[in-house]
Design an enzyme around this catalytic site. Structure first.
Site, PDB file in Angstrom:
ATOM      1  N   TYR A   1       0.843  -1.201   0.000  1.00 23.18           N
ATOM      2  CA  TYR A   1       0.000   0.000   0.000  1.00 23.18           C
ATOM      3  C   TYR A   1       0.875   1.247   0.000  1.00 23.18           C
ATOM      4  O   TYR A   1       1.838   1.341   0.769  1.00 23.18           O
ATOM      5  CB  TYR A   1      -0.890   0.027   1.245  1.00 23.18           C
TER       6      TYR A   1
ATOM      7  N   GLU B   1      -3.783   7.371  -4.247  1.00 19.62           N
ATOM      8  CA  GLU B   1      -3.689   6.114  -3.500  1.00 19.62           C
ATOM      9  C   GLU B   1      -3.419   4.951  -4.443  1.00 19.62           C
ATOM     10  O   GLU B   1      -4.182   4.727  -5.392  1.00 19.62           O
ATOM     11  CB  GLU B   1      -4.996   5.857  -2.738  1.00 19.62           C
TER      12      GLU B   1
END
Ligand code: ADP
Ligand code: MG
Length: 385
Positions: free
Chosen positions: A108, A196
């Site tokens: 991530y 993101e």
């Protein structure tokens, strides 16, 4: 403003950030032919402005071009429900065909503006592919934060810190440095509020690529980026909000009972607070802004009334630049044209307040006039009891 994954990936590529190949398919034949170009297999991905598509059935692996065509058909037009769409879901209107990647690890990475420090901050975690909110709630120690000094940009040692946090080594480590720097450059140059990458993938060959991408832009900077505005997809925005934006109005849908017409965001907040204080909650709020015309006010009132959640309306206007008589005129016109079946309470204060009240009282319409904000909130809450 939000954009789709496939659009975000176009921007990533412009900045030299690696992503899998991919293309939007317009029909089933195209879904099959793109899949053929990728060597006979593909990942079929629903494009909606919400994440969690994988778990909701919006990301499917196709082992043959025919299967890709089948999946395309099934996905287009489906109502996709994910954790982020809420129970009502979103209709899928665009389907993206992506080249499958051999995944070794899912990580991530995001950049966002940290309000506490006022800095662009990178978040990195080895727990990719999962919702970061879950990681933050249960294992916050697995998220590493790096705040960027705007005068320096993302420094080399910071990029290395992120790479270490993600457990990268060798070639992947080297490649990730460029990846992070380019992503930061994109964030700043395009006036993003969030970028993101979840998951950021390390492939079995050691490449570092963005398998998914979500970008949000700062609306106040959109005037600098016509190329971003061109990505706007009205299908993804609530109809009432689009309708309102045509008249320069700002409409926000909420889930309570009372429709609120106000001017200025501060007054909107105060109005919602006082409604809550008196035991109800707002169904929406519509900010008519500084100097709206009677026509705009009329449309504002219409948009509020069209919201099926509205059981009563509170109009709360402080006339500064905005004149109370114009507001009253707009409300009366709208009420006459549309016909109002719910109670309406109006509180006006400021410029031309007497003329405004006169227009309301002479209209013959059943509109309750309130003396101040507290009185207005009390009356509107009482009206639906
Ligand atoms: P969402 O976050 O909306 O669920 P993602 O794009 O992150 O959608 O996809 C969900 C999962 O599907 C990923 O975590 C990954 O495991 C898999 N996936 C997505 N795209 C690909 C691809 N091109 N190749 C291989 N696997 C993929
Ligand atoms: Mg994802």
């Amino acid at each position: 403003m939000n954009i789709h994954e496939y659009q975000a990936k176009e921007i990533l590529r412009q900045y030299g950030v690696a992503t899998p190949k991919g293309q939007v398919a317009r029909d089933r034949a195209e879904a099959a032919s793109i899949t053929r170009d990728f060597g006979g297999q593909s990942v079929v991905k629903a494009q909606i402005h919400a994440g969690g598509r994988g778990k909701g059935g919006g990301v499917k692996f196709a082992k043959t071009p025919d299967e890709a065509a089948e999946l395309f058909d099934r996905m287009l037009g489906m109502n996709l429900v994910t954790k982020q769409t809420g129970p009502e879901g979103r209709k899928v209107q665009t389907v993206f065909i992506s080249d499958p990647v051999d995944i070794a690890r899912e990580l991530y990475l995001s950049f966002l503006v940290d309000r506490a420090t006022g800095r662009v901050t990178a978040l990195a975690s080895t727990e990719g592919g999962v919702e970061i909110e879950e990681v933050a709630a249960h294992t916050p120690e697995k998220i590493v934060k790096v705040a960027v000094d705007p005068a320096i940009g993302l420094a080399g040692h910071q990029a290395r810190e992120l790479a270490f946090a993600l457990g990268l080594s060798g070639e992947s480590f080297k490649k990730s440095g460029v990846f992070f720097q380019n992503l930061y450059k994109l964030f700043v140059e395009k006036d993003c509020s969030m970028v993101e990458i979840n998951p950021l993938v390390v492939t079995t060959q050691g490449d570092v690529i963005a398998l998914d991408a979500k970008i949000s832009f700062d609306d106040n900077a959109l005037f600098r980026h016509p190329e971003i505005v061109a990505y706007r997809d009205l299908n993804e925005e609530a109809e009432a909000e689009i309708d309102a934006s045509k008249f320069g109005l700002n409409f926000i849908k909420l889930d309570g009972d009372i429709g609120c017409m106000v001017n200025g965001a501060g007054l909107a907040m105060a109005t919602m607070d006082i409604i809550q204080h008196h035991g109800s909650s707002p169904a929406n709020f519509l900010d008519v802004g500084g100097g709206a015309s009677e026509e705009a006010v009329k449309n504002a009132f219409r948009i509020i009334l069209q919201d099926p959640g509205v059981k009563a309306v509170l109009v709360n206007i402080f006339g500064g630049i905005m004149r109370c008589d114009i507001v009253a005129g707009g409300v009366v016109k709208a009420a006459r044209e549309i016909g109002v079946t719910v109670p309406v309470v109006v509180r006006l204060e400021g410029t031309n307040v007497e003329e405004g009240k006169k227009i309301l009282s002479e209209s013959g319409l059943r509109i309750q006039v309130a003396s101040d904000l507290d009185d207005a909130a009390r009356k509107v809450v009482a009206s639906i009891r």
